[in-house]
Design an enzyme around this catalytic site. Structure first.
Site, PDB file in Angstrom:
ATOM      1  N   CYS A   2       0.709  -1.129   0.010  1.00 39.48           N
ATOM      2  CA  CYS A   2      -0.273   0.028   0.031  1.00 39.48           C
ATOM      3  C   CYS A   2       0.799   1.232   0.154  1.00 39.48           C
ATOM      4  CB  CYS A   2      -0.930   0.209   1.136  1.00 39.48           C
ATOM      5  SG  CYS A   2      -1.994  -1.525   1.565  1.00 39.48           S
ATOM      6  N   ARG A  27       4.848   0.590  -6.033  1.00 38.33           N
ATOM      7  CA  ARG A  27       4.969  -0.166  -4.920  1.00 38.33           C
ATOM      8  C   ARG A  27       3.755  -1.373  -5.062  1.00 38.33           C
ATOM      9  NH1 ARG A  27       6.635   2.594  -0.349  1.00 38.33           N
ATOM     10  NH2 ARG A  27       5.259   1.518   1.254  1.00 38.33           N
ATOM     11  N   TRP A  75      -2.993  -2.615  -1.710  1.00 39.12           N
ATOM     12  CA  TRP A  75      -2.442  -3.798  -2.042  1.00 39.12           C
ATOM     13  C   TRP A  75      -3.103  -4.905  -1.111  1.00 39.12           C
ATOM     14  CZ3 TRP A  75       0.543  -8.346  -0.521  1.00 39.12           C
ATOM     15  CH2 TRP A  75       0.974  -9.053  -1.487  1.00 39.12           C
ATOM     16  N   ASN A  99      -1.432   1.471   5.912  1.00 36.68           N
ATOM     17  CA  ASN A  99      -0.506   0.732   5.175  1.00 36.68           C
ATOM     18  C   ASN A  99      -0.095  -0.285   6.427  1.00 36.68           C
ATOM     19  OD1 ASN A  99       1.501  -0.910   4.097  1.00 36.68           O
ATOM     20  ND2 ASN A  99       2.930   1.003   3.904  1.00 36.68           N
ATOM     21  N   GLY A 100      -0.057  -1.619   6.228  1.00 32.40           N
ATOM     22  CA  GLY A 100       0.521  -2.610   7.308  1.00 32.40           C
ATOM     23  C   GLY A 100      -0.577  -3.655   7.385  1.00 32.40           C
ATOM     24  N   GLU A 482      19.224 -15.156 -10.619  1.00 32.80           N
ATOM     25  CA  GLU A 482      18.568 -14.072 -10.645  1.00 32.80           C
ATOM     26  C   GLU A 482      18.181 -13.790 -12.222  1.00 32.80           C
ATOM     27  OE1 GLU A 482      17.455 -11.741  -9.245  1.00 32.80           O
ATOM     28  OE2 GLU A 482      17.473 -10.055 -10.428  1.00 32.80           O
ATOM     29  N   LYS A 486      14.233 -12.842 -12.745  1.00 33.85           N
ATOM     30  CA  LYS A 486      13.808 -11.663 -13.724  1.00 33.85           C
ATOM     31  C   LYS A 486      12.869 -11.985 -14.798  1.00 33.85           C
ATOM     32  CE  LYS A 486      14.793  -9.128 -12.275  1.00 33.85           C
ATOM     33  NZ  LYS A 486      15.243  -8.497 -10.767  1.00 33.85           N
ATOM     34  N   GLU A 489       9.475 -13.130 -13.187  1.00 33.77           N
ATOM     35  CA  GLU A 489       8.253 -12.085 -12.684  1.00 33.77           C
ATOM     36  C   GLU A 489       7.798 -11.131 -13.526  1.00 33.77           C
ATOM     37  OE1 GLU A 489      12.201  -9.348 -10.811  1.00 33.77           O
ATOM     38  OE2 GLU A 489      10.161  -9.201  -9.680  1.00 33.77           O
ATOM     39  N   HIS A 505      20.411 -35.713 -12.848  1.00 31.88           N
ATOM     40  CA  HIS A 505      19.781 -36.335 -11.563  1.00 31.88           C
ATOM     41  C   HIS A 505      18.267 -35.977 -11.670  1.00 31.88           C
ATOM     42  CE1 HIS A 505      23.985 -37.059 -10.378  1.00 31.88           C
ATOM     43  NE2 HIS A 505      24.209 -36.091 -10.512  1.00 31.88           N
ATOM     44  N   LYS A 604       6.478  -3.600  -4.970  1.00 30.73           N
ATOM     45  CA  LYS A 604       7.956  -3.398  -4.813  1.00 30.73           C
ATOM     46  C   LYS A 604       8.266  -3.570  -3.436  1.00 30.73           C
ATOM     47  CE  LYS A 604      11.740  -1.464  -6.394  1.00 30.73           C
ATOM     48  NZ  LYS A 604      12.495  -2.461  -7.150  1.00 30.73           N
TER      49      LYS A 604
HETATM   50  C1  AGP Z   1      13.048  -8.371  -7.477  1.00 33.52           C
HETATM   51  O1  AGP Z   1      12.987  -8.215  -9.040  1.00 33.52           O
HETATM   52  C2  AGP Z   1      11.758  -8.553  -6.804  1.00 33.52           C
HETATM   53  N1  AGP Z   1      10.968  -7.354  -7.118  1.00 33.52           N
HETATM   54  C3  AGP Z   1      11.915  -9.092  -5.570  1.00 33.52           C
HETATM   55  O2  AGP Z   1      12.706 -10.381  -5.652  1.00 33.52           O
HETATM   56  C4  AGP Z   1      12.758  -8.074  -4.319  1.00 33.52           C
HETATM   57  O3  AGP Z   1      14.036  -8.184  -4.542  1.00 33.52           O
HETATM   58  C5  AGP Z   1      12.508  -8.797  -2.894  1.00 33.52           C
HETATM   59  O4  AGP Z   1      11.170  -8.615  -2.745  1.00 33.52           O
HETATM   60  C6  AGP Z   1      13.359  -8.063  -1.756  1.00 33.52           C
HETATM   61  O5  AGP Z   1      13.096  -6.764  -1.824  1.00 33.52           O
HETATM   62  P1  AGP Z   1      14.173  -5.708  -0.832  1.00 33.52           P
HETATM   63  O6  AGP Z   1      15.388  -5.564  -1.717  1.00 33.52           O
HETATM   64  O7  AGP Z   1      13.411  -4.378  -1.114  1.00 33.52           O
HETATM   65  O8  AGP Z   1      14.194  -6.421   0.428  1.00 33.52           O
END
Ligand code: AGP
Length: 609
Positions: A2, A27, A75, A99-100, A482, A486, A489, A505, A604
């Site tokens: 949020c 976010r 969210w 938010n929370g 990674e 990427k 997502e 395996h 985010k």
């Molecule tokens: C990365 O592309 C993602 N959006 C996600 O994995 C992110 O890295 C993860 O949520 C950790 O976030 P932070 O670095 O803000 O702790």
């Protein structure tokens, strides 16, 4: 997660609130709403969907007119995304955004129902609104009512609040969830993050746990949880409006990929003294480094993947054992840690709930904590024993690119200094590695220029795939993790990363001509072995995209496409090779017509468990 904004001043507050919320879109959210004082009454407009849906609704049903109000992007956690569940939520005299997560919302709701209060939504937030309204009806004074209410709440919250009896005044309070108070000229703001208000002011206060801010156009007062006024230190954001705009790029993600050379320079250069890393201003001294027994790198998602690279580099150079942990697992597995252990928490946002909880657990158990964080003043940054800020600037795209790059650069700085402190490398070697690290910023710029076209072409071959495999060994395997994250997502194509030697395996049974394989093979010592693994998948019909160093001898039957990066110091190659992996993911997402910067279901900053 949020986003919260609030405004008091002279401008049309609905416009300011929506504009500020747009800057928090990164976010992630699924509904939006605002509440504005109109003729001393609170008028609410809210809608499921994106901000454009809210704007459309206000165009047809009328935009609240006034110069003070609060706004929110939600969210969903408690209750589906819907108009009713969207914030703001109200009691008779109180309206708020949140938010929370309120952990004890059910018992509070039961209590309020017994007091004869009705609820319209499924949210925990409406419980807070009704509880505050309940106390306000009794006490008739906002600050005391806020204190009574927050004393009863368990969990995390940042609240923006308006009381109908106090027009043109916005109240704010937080615990765990982030909230800043922006200080302008004749106007003041609240926001979850600086990008929301940077267009209006760079000056802000960081609100601490349970502090209450009272905003009017003429000033801001802050009180502690005993209603005592407190002085706050004024902070100033050191970046400008361009940092949060797209600056001509079609998406934030590609802008941020292109910002990587600058981000590396800004992060590495200030930490070099006499050609060697110097982290003393981060409280990292050679004595402290020499005393480290074991290292744990704890983080989530991409940040955790930077830790995977860090593990290989630290173990190789400093000969110190490193365990990499997913924060949500670490915090519940009763980790064997204590004095002499160093827990490195990596986080772009500095607010990730699991990473924060893992850090607090590590402290409780007597370990030292080092945070590698991008967001200035964030909770993880403030609570860690030692802190290295990465200077990537604001990262807006949900898919992390430049933050990952600078996390890698800090892993190297730390590994070099640790290896030197532990006597594993001498001064010449340390200076050599440091000079190479400084050079990465230029080399990354070269890689962006050299690999964009081919990455774009390769992505046209991936766009219809249902599933993909990323393979590699050693550092290349760490990097593959990674690359795979990427891609999935933002393109929504399933993919997995696999240690190339482990394929036979089990996983090799998945290989068909329909499953492309991206093979990363940049490390000379493992090159032949990875090539053998590539041949194994090729023999089973896989289309292979191979990433290797310039000058590598690759026979045409091994790979369908070969993406080459400049030959460079091998231990640093992850910083170069992550670029084409980012570009492939980016262009695949673009071609699939996806929302690149705000992929579905993702946020985010993950401030809930
Ligand atoms: C990365 O592309 C993602 N959006 C996600 O994995 C992110 O890295 C993860 O949520 C950790 O976030 P932070 O670095 O803000 O702790």
């Amino acid at each position: 997660m949020c986003g919260i904004v609030g405004y008091v001043g002279k401008r049309d507050s609905a416009d300011v609130l929506v504009d500020a919320l747009k800057k928090l879109e990164y976010r992630g959210y699924d509904s939006a709403g605002i509440a504005v004082f109109e003729d001393n009454k609170i008028k609410v407009a809210k809608s499921k969907g994106k901000l454009k849906d809210l704007i459309q609704k206000m165009d047809t049903e009328g935009k609240p007119q006034g110069t003070a109000g609060i706004g929110h992007t939600r969210w969903a956690t408690h209750g589906e995304p819907s108009d009713i569940n969207s914030h703001p939520h109200s009691g008779a005299k109180v309206t708020l955004v949140h938010n929370g997560i309120i952990e004890n919302y059910k018992e509070l709701k039961d209590f309020l129902v017994k007091q004869g209060r009705d609820f319209l939504s499924d949210t925990d937030t409406e419980v807070v609104a009704q509880l505050l309204d309940y106390y306000y009806a009794k006490i008739k004074e906002p600050i005391s009512a806020i204190i009574e209410t927050t004393q009863e709440l368990r969990g995390s919250f940042a609240l923006g609040i308006v009381f109908e009896d106090y027009p043109n005044t916005v109240y704010a309070v937080r615990r765990e969830s982030p909230l800043i108070v922006g200080i302008g000229q004749g106007e003041n703001f609240i926001a979850s993050d600086v990008p929301a208000i940077i267009k209006y002011t760079k000056d802000y206060y960081l609100l601490e746990h349970d502090e209450i801010a009272v905003l009017s156009p003429n000033g801001v007062e802050v009180f502690d949880s005993h209603s005592q006024p407190i002085e706050k230190e004024l902070k100033t954001a050191d970046w400008d409006v361009d940092a949060v705009g797209k600056c001509g790029y079609p998406h934030y993600m590609i802008k941020e990929i292109n910002e990587q050379p600058t981000a590396i320079r800004n992060t590495v250069t200030p930490r070099i003294k006499d050609g060697m890393p110097c982290l003393e201003e981060c409280n990292i001294t050679p004595e402290m480094l020499r005393g480290i027994r074991n290292i744990f790198i704890v983080a989530c998602g991409t940040a955790m993947h930077s830790g995977m690279v860090g593990k290989y580099v630290i173990e190789e150079l400093a000969r110190t054992a490193v365990t990499v942990d997913i924060a949500s697992e670490f915090r519940y597995r009763n980790p064997i840690i204590g004095e002499g252990d160093l827990i490195i928490i990596v986080s772009q946002s500095g607010e990730t709930a699991d990473s924060l909880a893992a850090m607090r657990l590590a402290k409780e158990k007597g370990a030292k904590t080092l945070a590698i964080v991008n967001a200035m003043g964030s909770t993880i940054a403030r609570e860690a024993d030692m802190l290295i800020y990465t200077h990537a600037g604001p990262e807006i795209s949900v898919a992390s690119t430049k933050a990952y790059m600078v996390q890698l650069s800090v892993m190297y700085l730390f590994a070099f200094e640790l290896a030197y402190a532990k006597g594993q490398i001498d001064e010449d070697k340390l200076k050599y590695y440091t000079s190479k690290l400084l050079e990465t910023s230029e080399r990354v710029a070269d890689v962006i220029a050299q690999t964009t076209e081919l990455s774009q072409k390769i992505s046209t071959k991936l766009v219809t795939a249902d599933s993909l495999l990323y393979i590699g060994r050693g550092l290349d395997y760490a990097l593959s993790m990674e690359g795979s994250l990427k891609l999935k997502e933002i393109s929504y194509i399933h993919s997995e990363s696999y240690a190339a030697g482990e394929l036979k395996h089990g996983t090799i049974s998945l290989i068909t001509p329909e499953m492309p394989v991206i093979a990363v093979a940049t490390q000379s010592a493992l090159f032949e072995k990875t090539v053998s693994n590539i041949k194994e998948v090729k023999a089973r019909g896989a289309k292979v995209i191979m990433i290797c160093q310039e000058g590598c001898d690759i026979s045409p039957d091994i790979a369908n496409y070969v993406l080459r990066v400049p030959a460079f110091e091998e231990i640093l190659l992850p910083m170069l090779v992550c670029v084409p992996l980012q570009l492939i993911a980016y262009y695949t997402s673009v071609q699939r017509g996806n929302d690149v910067d705000q992929p579905r279901n993702l946020a985010k900053s993950v401030t809930v468990e």
